[in-house]
Design a protein around this motif. Sequence first.
Motif, mmCIF file in Angstrom:
data_model
loop_
_atom_site.group_PDB
_atom_site.id
_atom_site.type_symbol
_atom_site.label_atom_id
_atom_site.label_comp_id
_atom_site.label_asym_id
_atom_site.label_seq_id
_atom_site.Cartn_x
_atom_site.Cartn_y
_atom_site.Cartn_z
ATOM 1 N N GLY B 492 0.818 -1.200 0.000
ATOM 2 C CA GLY B 492 0.000 0.000 0.000
ATOM 3 C C GLY B 492 0.850 1.247 0.000
ATOM 4 N N CYS B 493 0.181 2.375 0.088
ATOM 5 C CA CYS B 493 0.923 3.612 0.154
ATOM 6 C C CYS B 493 0.312 4.506 1.225
ATOM 7 C CB CYS B 493 0.940 4.313 -1.193
ATOM 8 S SG CYS B 493 -0.666 4.532 -1.898
ATOM 9 N N ALA B 494 1.149 5.266 1.865
ATOM 10 C CA ALA B 494 0.688 6.169 2.912
ATOM 11 C C ALA B 494 0.992 7.592 2.489
ATOM 12 C CB ALA B 494 1.397 5.853 4.217
ATOM 13 N N PHE B 495 0.091 8.496 2.816
ATOM 14 C CA PHE B 495 0.282 9.905 2.499
ATOM 15 C C PHE B 495 0.094 10.721 3.754
ATOM 16 C CE2 PHE B 495 -1.410 7.917 -1.273
ATOM 17 C CZ PHE B 495 -0.564 8.365 -2.256
ATOM 18 N N ALA B 496 0.709 11.847 3.818
ATOM 19 C CA ALA B 496 0.470 12.737 4.946
ATOM 20 C C ALA B 496 0.673 14.163 4.492
ATOM 21 C CB ALA B 496 1.407 12.413 6.093
ATOM 22 N N ASN B 497 -0.034 15.068 5.142
ATOM 23 C CA ASN B 497 0.152 16.477 4.838
ATOM 24 C C ASN B 497 0.370 17.235 6.139
ATOM 25 O OD1 ASN B 497 -2.540 16.050 5.634
ATOM 26 N ND2 ASN B 497 -3.112 18.031 4.787
ATOM 27 N N PRO B 498 1.105 18.315 6.087
ATOM 28 C CA PRO B 498 1.240 19.154 7.273
ATOM 29 C C PRO B 498 -0.040 19.977 7.440
ATOM 30 C CG PRO B 498 2.429 20.123 5.456
ATOM 31 C CD PRO B 498 1.834 18.869 4.940
ATOM 32 N N CYS B 499 -0.268 20.501 8.615
ATOM 33 C CA CYS B 499 -1.506 21.264 8.755
ATOM 34 C C CYS B 499 -1.299 22.683 8.235
ATOM 35 C CB CYS B 499 -2.007 21.253 10.187
ATOM 36 S SG CYS B 499 -0.843 21.825 11.386
ATOM 37 N N LYS B 500 -2.387 23.208 7.691
ATOM 38 C CA LYS B 500 -2.337 24.571 7.156
ATOM 39 C C LYS B 500 -3.479 25.321 7.795
ATOM 40 C CE LYS B 500 -0.994 22.983 2.632
ATOM 41 N NZ LYS B 500 -1.838 22.368 1.630
ATOM 42 N N GLY B 501 -3.172 25.956 8.891
ATOM 43 C CA GLY B 501 -4.230 26.700 9.569
ATOM 44 C C GLY B 501 -5.157 25.746 10.309
ATOM 45 N N GLU B 502 -6.202 26.294 10.873
ATOM 46 C CA GLU B 502 -7.052 25.491 11.740
ATOM 47 C C GLU B 502 -7.959 24.558 10.963
ATOM 48 O OE1 GLU B 502 -8.944 27.124 14.965
ATOM 49 O OE2 GLU B 502 -7.067 27.816 15.833
ATOM 50 N N LYS B 503 -8.354 25.018 9.790
ATOM 51 C CA LYS B 503 -9.336 24.229 9.052
ATOM 52 C C LYS B 503 -8.720 22.960 8.501
ATOM 53 C CE LYS B 503 -10.520 28.242 7.536
ATOM 54 N NZ LYS B 503 -10.484 29.142 6.406
ATOM 55 N N ASN B 504 -7.476 23.102 8.049
ATOM 56 C CA ASN B 504 -6.846 21.975 7.369
ATOM 57 C C ASN B 504 -5.864 21.297 8.307
ATOM 58 O OD1 ASN B 504 -5.884 20.227 5.535
ATOM 59 N ND2 ASN B 504 -5.395 21.759 3.986
ATOM 60 N N MET B 505 -6.366 20.285 8.993
ATOM 61 C CA MET B 505 -5.510 19.613 9.963
ATOM 62 C C MET B 505 -4.580 18.634 9.256
ATOM 63 S SD MET B 505 -7.473 18.702 13.386
ATOM 64 C CE MET B 505 -9.124 18.536 12.797
ATOM 65 N N SER B 506 -3.531 18.280 9.949
ATOM 66 C CA SER B 506 -2.605 17.301 9.417
ATOM 67 C C SER B 506 -3.302 15.948 9.334
ATOM 68 C CB SER B 506 -1.394 17.218 10.323
ATOM 69 O OG SER B 506 -0.491 16.287 9.823
ATOM 70 N N THR B 507 -3.157 15.303 8.209
ATOM 71 C CA THR B 507 -3.876 14.057 7.970
ATOM 72 C C THR B 507 -2.904 12.979 7.523
ATOM 73 O OG1 THR B 507 -5.670 15.409 7.150
ATOM 74 C CG2 THR B 507 -5.837 13.064 6.733
ATOM 75 N N LEU B 508 -3.153 11.791 7.972
ATOM 76 C CA LEU B 508 -2.399 10.636 7.486
ATOM 77 C C LEU B 508 -3.388 9.735 6.775
ATOM 78 C CD1 LEU B 508 0.190 8.777 7.551
ATOM 79 C CD2 LEU B 508 -0.819 7.742 9.568
ATOM 80 N N MET B 509 -3.083 9.372 5.564
ATOM 81 C CA MET B 509 -3.988 8.499 4.821
ATOM 82 C C MET B 509 -3.237 7.269 4.365
ATOM 83 S SD MET B 509 -6.299 9.403 1.580
ATOM 84 C CE MET B 509 -5.418 8.601 0.309
ATOM 85 N N TYR B 510 -3.892 6.127 4.450
ATOM 86 C CA TYR B 510 -3.273 4.898 3.977
ATOM 87 C C TYR B 510 -4.172 4.245 2.953
ATOM 88 C CZ TYR B 510 -1.206 0.271 3.837
ATOM 89 O OH TYR B 510 -0.632 -0.893 3.407
ATOM 90 N N ARG B 511 -3.546 3.752 1.928
ATOM 91 C CA ARG B 511 -4.304 3.171 0.842
ATOM 92 C C ARG B 511 -3.723 1.809 0.512
ATOM 93 N NH1 ARG B 511 -5.274 5.902 -4.976
ATOM 94 N NH2 ARG B 511 -7.216 4.833 -5.306
ATOM 95 N N PRO B 512 -4.393 0.740 0.939
ATOM 96 C CA PRO B 512 -3.887 -0.587 0.593
ATOM 97 C C PRO B 512 -4.148 -0.881 -0.885
ATOM 98 C CG PRO B 512 -5.868 -0.785 1.891
ATOM 99 C CD PRO B 512 -5.618 0.678 1.735
ATOM 100 N N PHE B 513 -3.271 -1.652 -1.507
ATOM 101 C CA PHE B 513 -3.428 -1.888 -2.944
ATOM 102 C C PHE B 513 -4.368 -3.025 -3.247
ATOM 103 C CE2 PHE B 513 0.932 0.100 -3.391
ATOM 104 C CZ PHE B 513 0.371 1.326 -3.657
#
Lengths: 214, 1007
Positions: B492-513
């Motif tokens: 699978g693959c994992a993604f993450a983003n840093p947070c950008k302000g209050e609305k857009n929180m840091s998220t970790l997403m995993y996607r199994p193949f």
Amino acid sequence: MAGASGSNASAFSAAELEFLAEDEMVEIVPNFRMEPLNFISGDFGPFIPQMPTEVPLWLAVSLRKRGKCTIRTPEWMSVEKLTQVLEAERDSEKFQPLPFHYVEISRLLFDHAREDIPDIYMVRSLIEDIKDVRFHKIGTGLEIISKERTYALRLKNLSAMEANIVRPFVTKALETFHKLSSSEMIQETDHISNRQPQATNRGPRGDISSDHLG
Amino acid sequence: MKIRTMKLREAHKNGENEESSFCSVLWDSTADHIVTASSADNSICIHDAVSPSNPPKFLNNHREGVTVLALSPNSTCLASGSIDHSVKLYKFPGGDFETNITRFTLPIRALAFNKSGTILAAAGDDEGIKLVNTIDGTIARVLKGHKGSITSIAFDPKNEYLASLDSIGTVIYWELQSGCTLHVLKAIAPNNASDVSAMNILAWSPDGEMLAVPGLKNDVVMYDRDTAERLFSLRGDHLKPICFLSWSPNGKYLATSGLDQQILIWDVDKKQDIDRQKFSELISCMAWKPHGNALAVIDVMGKYGVWESAVPSPLKSPTEDIPELHSKNGNGFLLLEEEEDPSASGSLSDLNEDSFGESLPKCRKRLREQGKDNDEWKEDSDDELDSIPKFESRKKPHHSKKDNLDNVKSGSRNVIANVGPKMQGSFQSGATPAKAGKRNFLCYNMLGSITTMEHDGYSHIEIDFHDTSRGPRVPAMTDYFGFTMASLSENGCAFANPCKGEKNMSTLMYRPFSTWANNSEWSMRFEGEEVRAVALGNSWVAAVTSINFLRIFTHGGLQRYIFSLDGPVVTAAGFKDELAVVMHVSPSLPSDEQMLEFRVFNIHSGTQPLRGRLPLTPGSCLTWFGFSDDGQLSSFDSKGVLRVYTNLYGGSWLPLFSVSKLCKSEENYWVVGLNKSKLFCIVCKSPESFPQCTPKPILTCLDLSFPLASSDLGADSLENEFMMYNIHLSQASLHNSIQKSIDEMAALGHDTTSLDDEAFNLETSLDRCILRLIASCCNGDKLVRATELVKLLSLDKSVRGAIKLVTALKLPNLAERFNDILEEKLLNEAVQNTVLPDIKSNCEGSTRTNNSPSSKFFTAPDISKTSDNVVAPPLNAPSSTLKRKQNEEGPAIDANGTREHITTTSNDILPPSNTLSSNFFTRKKNVERRANDTNGTKKHDETTAPGKTIEVRNSTSSKDINSVKESKSGEMKQQVCSRPSNPFAKASNNDTSSLLDSLKKMKKADS
């Protein structure tokens, strides 16, 4: 010249030449993993995804047809190199060094790996131009034969296809010239049997073959 | 003086027509960022100087090309002037647009902040110089007097004068207090009115005592601070007029750039040029690094670069005296400013009577605004996705609060506090910086790649496997989160983003193949923390966050473990069950060395098998970190050194590759992975240090090699090979034992034979290599070294080969020595073998394991056919063919022998070992007799060395017809003699494994 190549005296057909050219090596970038292939002609591989490896053109083409690899355009087929060659070809009398099978290789790549060649239209037209210039050169060069009576022609860097096209005509012409001149000789040297002319006949022909026309 | 070339990387496109344009470059006061701009490009670029891998930030507020940049002394405010007639202010380093501080009617050419950052001077093709109050944006004064367009203005460091220069070469000294012209120096600088890309420039020395102005004779002229008298000039190798100059921070050096496309570095005290660099384009701007010895340059084509160690090494660093200079002067200035500032601003606003009434309330309002802004900015800096580490951003709010209290006065203090090398930020191995409008890699490894491209606020992500036949086909996806990190594995693959302000929180997403259930994709959101690094293993996902939490999730999204880590994370990597995390231990050393630590966790068994410090080349930062194909921890730093972790010496890092050894300065290597002997990387033509996504980059294979010292032997490749084999051998034996302990069943199964074969092959190739080394040692007359090497040979046959070799090289002394070594070795083996039966008979594992290391060293199957062939002595050429035959026979027998003995029980081995000693002696007798036979006839017996040498020679050169038969039988006997050693090696190996097995079982029983 077209007539010459069309005549049955032609040594090889274009397809045969293409077959010969398929033994040239090209670099491919496989997208599969495989152990080395052991052929009579040698071992190729191992195949590691994204790792360039050298294989014969026939293997590259067949892998490409199956979508198993991308073919890396040979260095001489870059727009930059070809423009240089074209310019040099136009400027100088001599033939520029190109791969012996450049016509066939480029043709095969255009047919089977068009997506892999950057600036394909440019490359294609450049190669066409180079081909034209070179054929023109051969054509003008052949005038020498008729002007001066020569028994041999030195054509350096001539490619397979070009040699193949001119071969029947040129060899025949040279032979005829030779025959004519030797017949003069025969007249001069009286009646000595046709053994000698034959022997002398051998000589120039051998020359020709050693000079890339054989 | 030698002329070097420097790599420049493109920051700004110069439009279609490739015309030269005036470009500017700046460092911020902490040297974290480089800011560039070009008059042909409307965007300002903020580059991350610490880790250039991070994408630059683009500020696209101007409508036309940016001609000039200025940064307030405390680096919190960036000003830019443009052809579009406006001067804009931005927050720094955030880059948020603040205000259009002033407008002109013609393009801006020059900007300058005063020492305290309260006044911004702006000028250009318009008539006057505007002095703008940066706090409320009011124009304090307009200084008129120049005839041409003003190209440079500079505040005197003591805040008394302003100097300005126009394109026709006139310099004017202004008194700030009154706004009067003090001195007008006409036509002292070159007249550049026609050329846009080259501007006249002037600069005060950092101590404010001199003003440097380009002269008319391709020189730099210094003018006195107060009297404006010409003091002296710097003349040297510039062939054309100087177009830019920059003082080093300590004022000791001056960098000048000329129209002749070269940069000269001057020692101002000695009035001499000390170094130079030639460029392919005109350098339009330069800036010294605020600390450290480096000069940032940008050419007229918009390409910038950093000239490291611009001042040659024996000389004083351009920033060496800066701390004391700063602290001394800085304090002085601060006091001065504190006294002066209110009066200055008062007087300024007094002068500007129209705006006086409204300037005060406006000022307050602005203050409040700024306070608000600062709060916002505090968050912003937390969110900063580029490399500013956490601790730094924590420090900042403190500063900004202080800024709030006493406006801008903490500038110089700020500078002092932040001086020192930076800790590198977190990164993801195999990611490339984002480029506007271009695809970039989020992850590129040996398996495949994940690419992304931003487009209208969301991104388009594609996942490709290199091996299209095996990897699953993954549909492209649209990413609304703005993922900046990703990790890819088979599952699978994992993604993450840093947070950008209050609305857009840091998220970790995993996607199994591939999964049997629908909707098996999952995501986690993090409040108050953000993901800094992600890693994937065979059944787990790991994320390290900004509050130093290591979070481990399962394949299905179950939150499994949360640990606290010791320091801010740098990167993480996963391989099967193992997760490796790199983090900071402490702030980096003043010598610019990052202090990093790594830990390896085994997620499956819940253990931490390894931890330790991560070595890096001084002055470099980690750029790649991961596992090799066979699971060895590896790291690559920005100086191009690859290190691989081994268990040798209790766990150490081996430098296995160094870019500097390749001597290819025009190429950069972007590491993707490695296996046992090769490094896979993508070659980027410098100055590019990252690969492009399209066309898909291809891997290049580079051989691993130790960075060896250049030895007097001149056989570097051999030495390297030798060390490599040694490492491989030690790893193979280790691997063997592990493998066997894992394979609980059938330690004698066919698996082990293949493994042993591998080790055996390694041994033979090592011997081959050693023999070649011995040859080169002998040729280089390094006899002691040769003897040491002989002791390292593992096979008896190789030792004999060595003896043959040195005899051929006519080194009888050495041959004698070698012979002693061989005899000792054989005796040792004999002793071992006589001891063997006892050990065999009683099944005590411990004694065997005690014995095994030493026995392993000596006992090994003996073939060295190639080595013999390689070093076939030239003297007895006819014999070599015979010998070869023998040698060919040898291995065959041997191989059979080994195979046989692997499966034989210990009882079978006993008889030969008993007969060994007798065999040994009979052989010796044989040999001696033969020696006597041949003594007279052999011509090559030049040596008078009795007995031993001759004996050896005969045992090896069996061309004597009389003794052929005998010697053959001798050889056979030899085989027999040495054969018992093979099973012993196996047996001992097996025994160690059985011990490990039993240990393992015990452990299992315990748990």
